[in-house]
Design a protein around this motif. Sequence first.
Motif, PDB file in Angstrom:
ATOM      1  N   LEU A   5       0.833  -1.194   0.000  1.00 37.50           N
ATOM      2  CA  LEU A   5       0.000   0.000   0.000  1.00 37.50           C
ATOM      3  C   LEU A   5       0.875   1.254   0.000  1.00 37.50           C
ATOM      4  O   LEU A   5       1.976   1.268   0.551  1.00 37.50           O
ATOM      5  CB  LEU A   5      -0.901   0.002   1.237  1.00 37.50           C
ATOM      6  N   ILE A   6       0.355   2.297  -0.629  1.00 35.13           N
ATOM      7  CA  ILE A   6       1.087   3.561  -0.721  1.00 35.13           C
ATOM      8  C   ILE A   6       0.469   4.595   0.210  1.00 35.13           C
ATOM      9  O   ILE A   6      -0.734   4.900   0.120  1.00 35.13           O
ATOM     10  CB  ILE A   6       1.107   4.073  -2.171  1.00 35.13           C
ATOM     11  N   PHE A   7       1.300   5.100   1.128  1.00 36.46           N
ATOM     12  CA  PHE A   7       0.948   6.238   1.970  1.00 36.46           C
ATOM     13  C   PHE A   7       1.770   7.413   1.461  1.00 36.46           C
ATOM     14  O   PHE A   7       2.984   7.330   1.336  1.00 36.46           O
ATOM     15  CB  PHE A   7       1.262   5.939   3.445  1.00 36.46           C
ATOM     16  N   ASP A   8       1.091   8.505   1.190  1.00 39.38           N
ATOM     17  CA  ASP A   8       1.640   9.561   0.344  1.00 39.38           C
ATOM     18  C   ASP A   8       1.802  10.878   1.106  1.00 39.38           C
ATOM     19  O   ASP A   8       0.974  11.218   1.961  1.00 39.38           O
ATOM     20  CB  ASP A   8       0.676   9.740  -0.836  1.00 39.38           C
ATOM     21  N   GLY A   9       2.845  11.644   0.758  1.00 37.96           N
ATOM     22  CA  GLY A   9       3.183  12.852   1.514  1.00 37.96           C
ATOM     23  C   GLY A   9       2.389  14.097   1.200  1.00 37.96           C
ATOM     24  O   GLY A   9       2.516  15.081   1.938  1.00 37.96           O
ATOM     25  N   HIS A  10       1.577  14.111   0.139  1.00 39.56           N
ATOM     26  CA  HIS A  10       0.854  15.361  -0.157  1.00 39.56           C
ATOM     27  C   HIS A  10      -0.245  15.150  -1.183  1.00 39.56           C
ATOM     28  O   HIS A  10      -0.022  14.564  -2.242  1.00 39.56           O
ATOM     29  CB  HIS A  10       1.812  16.428  -0.687  1.00 39.56           C
ATOM     30  N   ASN A  11      -1.447  15.661  -0.887  1.00 43.04           N
ATOM     31  CA  ASN A  11      -2.486  15.796  -1.905  1.00 43.04           C
ATOM     32  C   ASN A  11      -3.316  17.048  -1.614  1.00 43.04           C
ATOM     33  O   ASN A  11      -3.292  17.599  -0.524  1.00 43.04           O
ATOM     34  CB  ASN A  11      -3.370  14.540  -2.003  1.00 43.04           C
ATOM     35  N   ASP A  12      -4.043  17.490  -2.644  1.00 44.35           N
ATOM     36  CA  ASP A  12      -4.856  18.713  -2.562  1.00 44.35           C
ATOM     37  C   ASP A  12      -6.335  18.440  -2.783  1.00 44.35           C
ATOM     38  O   ASP A  12      -7.056  19.310  -3.263  1.00 44.35           O
ATOM     39  CB  ASP A  12      -4.355  19.737  -3.583  1.00 44.35           C
ATOM     40  N   VAL A  13      -6.803  17.244  -2.425  1.00 41.84           N
ATOM     41  CA  VAL A  13      -8.191  16.920  -2.700  1.00 41.84           C
ATOM     42  C   VAL A  13      -9.152  17.787  -1.886  1.00 41.84           C
ATOM     43  O   VAL A  13     -10.270  18.079  -2.329  1.00 41.84           O
ATOM     44  CB  VAL A  13      -8.465  15.412  -2.465  1.00 41.84           C
ATOM     45  N   PHE A  47      -3.893   2.726  -2.900  1.00 40.25           N
ATOM     46  CA  PHE A  47      -3.577   3.995  -2.246  1.00 40.25           C
ATOM     47  C   PHE A  47      -4.179   3.978  -0.849  1.00 40.25           C
ATOM     48  O   PHE A  47      -5.393   3.906  -0.681  1.00 40.25           O
ATOM     49  CB  PHE A  47      -4.168   5.149  -3.066  1.00 40.25           C
ATOM     50  N   ALA A  48      -3.317   4.022   0.166  1.00 43.50           N
ATOM     51  CA  ALA A  48      -3.784   3.905   1.550  1.00 43.50           C
ATOM     52  C   ALA A  48      -4.121   5.240   2.186  1.00 43.50           C
ATOM     53  O   ALA A  48      -4.729   5.287   3.259  1.00 43.50           O
ATOM     54  CB  ALA A  48      -2.724   3.202   2.392  1.00 43.50           C
ATOM     55  N   GLY A  49      -3.721   6.358   1.544  1.00 40.27           N
ATOM     56  CA  GLY A  49      -3.977   7.680   2.107  1.00 40.27           C
ATOM     57  C   GLY A  49      -2.699   8.476   2.202  1.00 40.27           C
ATOM     58  O   GLY A  49      -1.707   8.203   1.522  1.00 40.27           O
ATOM     59  N   ARG A 333       8.673  -1.515  -0.184  1.00 38.59           N
ATOM     60  CA  ARG A 333       7.829  -1.286   0.998  1.00 38.59           C
ATOM     61  C   ARG A 333       8.244  -0.005   1.722  1.00 38.59           C
ATOM     62  O   ARG A 333       7.398   0.766   2.178  1.00 38.59           O
ATOM     63  CB  ARG A 333       7.904  -2.471   1.962  1.00 38.59           C
ATOM     64  N   LYS A 334       9.553   0.204   1.849  1.00 41.72           N
ATOM     65  CA  LYS A 334      10.037   1.420   2.515  1.00 41.72           C
ATOM     66  C   LYS A 334       9.565   2.669   1.776  1.00 41.72           C
ATOM     67  O   LYS A 334       9.073   3.622   2.389  1.00 41.72           O
ATOM     68  CB  LYS A 334      11.570   1.407   2.600  1.00 41.72           C
ATOM     69  N   LEU A 335       9.714   2.656   0.453  1.00 39.98           N
ATOM     70  CA  LEU A 335       9.343   3.820  -0.347  1.00 39.98           C
ATOM     71  C   LEU A 335       7.836   4.052  -0.337  1.00 39.98           C
ATOM     72  O   LEU A 335       7.373   5.199  -0.341  1.00 39.98           O
ATOM     73  CB  LEU A 335       9.823   3.639  -1.791  1.00 39.98           C
ATOM     74  N   CYS A 336       7.074   2.981  -0.307  1.00 36.58           N
ATOM     75  CA  CYS A 336       5.619   3.096  -0.412  1.00 36.58           C
ATOM     76  C   CYS A 336       4.960   3.570   0.886  1.00 36.58           C
ATOM     77  O   CYS A 336       3.993   4.329   0.829  1.00 36.58           O
ATOM     78  CB  CYS A 336       5.015   1.771  -0.860  1.00 36.58           C
ATOM     79  N   HIS A 337       5.463   3.119   2.034  1.00 34.34           N
ATOM     80  CA  HIS A 337       4.841   3.615   3.271  1.00 34.34           C
ATOM     81  C   HIS A 337       5.704   3.495   4.522  1.00 34.34           C
ATOM     82  O   HIS A 337       5.534   4.279   5.465  1.00 34.34           O
ATOM     83  CB  HIS A 337       3.493   2.927   3.530  1.00 34.34           C
ATOM     84  N   GLU A 338       6.631   2.550   4.574  1.00 30.68           N
ATOM     85  CA  GLU A 338       7.337   2.317   5.833  1.00 30.68           C
ATOM     86  C   GLU A 338       8.182   3.509   6.264  1.00 30.68           C
ATOM     87  O   GLU A 338       8.273   3.808   7.470  1.00 30.68           O
ATOM     88  CB  GLU A 338       8.205   1.059   5.725  1.00 30.68           C
ATOM     89  N   ASN A 339       8.786   4.204   5.307  1.00 34.22           N
ATOM     90  CA  ASN A 339       9.629   5.341   5.681  1.00 34.22           C
ATOM     91  C   ASN A 339       8.818   6.494   6.255  1.00 34.22           C
ATOM     92  O   ASN A 339       9.286   7.205   7.160  1.00 34.22           O
ATOM     93  CB  ASN A 339      10.458   5.805   4.479  1.00 34.22           C
ATOM     94  N   TRP A 340       7.600   6.690   5.739  1.00 33.08           N
ATOM     95  CA  TRP A 340       6.744   7.723   6.329  1.00 33.08           C
ATOM     96  C   TRP A 340       6.392   7.375   7.774  1.00 33.08           C
ATOM     97  O   TRP A 340       6.428   8.251   8.660  1.00 33.08           O
ATOM     98  CB  TRP A 340       5.473   7.911   5.500  1.00 33.08           C
ATOM     99  N   LEU A 341       6.054   6.140   8.026  1.00 33.50           N
ATOM    100  CA  LEU A 341       5.726   5.735   9.393  1.00 33.50           C
ATOM    101  C   LEU A 341       6.934   5.902  10.314  1.00 33.50           C
ATOM    102  O   LEU A 341       6.798   6.321  11.468  1.00 33.50           O
ATOM    103  CB  LEU A 341       5.236   4.292   9.410  1.00 33.50           C
TER     104      LEU A 341
END
Length: 349
Positions: A5-13, A47-49, A333-341
Amino acid sequence: MHEPLIFDGHNDVLLRLHQRDISPGKDGFQGSGGKQIDLNKARTGGFAGGFFAIYIPGAAALSDSHDEMMASSYDLPLPPQVEWGDAIKVALSQASILFNLERDGALKICRCTQDIKDAMAEGKMAAVMHMEGAEAIDPDFHTLEVLYQAGLRSLGPVWSRPTIFGHGVPFRFPSTPDTGEGLTSDGIRLVNKCNDLGIMVDLSHLNDAGFWDVAKHSTKPLVATHSNAHTLSTHSRNLTDRQLHAIRESDGMVGLNFAVAFLRSDGRMDEDTPITTMLDHLDYLIAQLGEERVGLGSDFDGAAVPSEIKTIAGLPNLRTAMVDRGYDAALIRKLCHENWLRVLDLTWM
């Protein structure tokens, strides 16, 4: 559902919803009617958010200047500073949209990393309330305190145009980020207050002087939620090697911005940009920062992105490109969400 899953650093929804470009209901965000983000596209793309930006628009949208950003060089005029009384109304409107989406079961507002993990496990979109540009924050920080209690966990002191807290970079190509003065005395106080509360300070859009002011005064990891490598694309919005090294030394991270003008070596806002250009930036950021300090910061619903991705439903193409580039499962996995966590654990503790 695509993994990881992808946790993402920015959106403008939230801006899209505020401006009624889409509706929050079943024909919009909660269905398939969104622009780049909605629940059905999220399920398709895995997309996980991520960080949901509260953003105060100016009189003219940057999208109105896309034709100018197709030139070989450009320097777009920034709108004037927005007064607090005008900004707070828009900020509260966008925050209330986020609360209503949570009430309707469309997403979960996350105030700690465990909230994000729980939402991902439950298959619910995870939303971190972020503020892009602190026009709605008063110098006494009353609104900051209230918004923190409401869920604000990330804040950028500026969105390019000036605020009472500092100065951002213009949309200028070619250019360095060294474009003017840094944080004001109120801006330094804001950084300290965010550190005390556990609000992440976002370096994206800050100019060079402001970046180094945050680096000097913040006790937390340095994080740019949606920025790219200046060495590969000499746009004022991108980070120099010296800035990247400071982020590495602080154990922070950078989220790759999908906006094509900040990816391309020619600075053009051209969606006909190969996905391999994104991988070139990822390669470079990993080389400068290490595998644990790079993630994704798409700018979905706020930017033109490569046509091979287009919306969050196209994220599987990015994962496939990572595999093709030789990234192993652990790195993806790190790029998709683990590094943000990881970095949020360090920032919010």
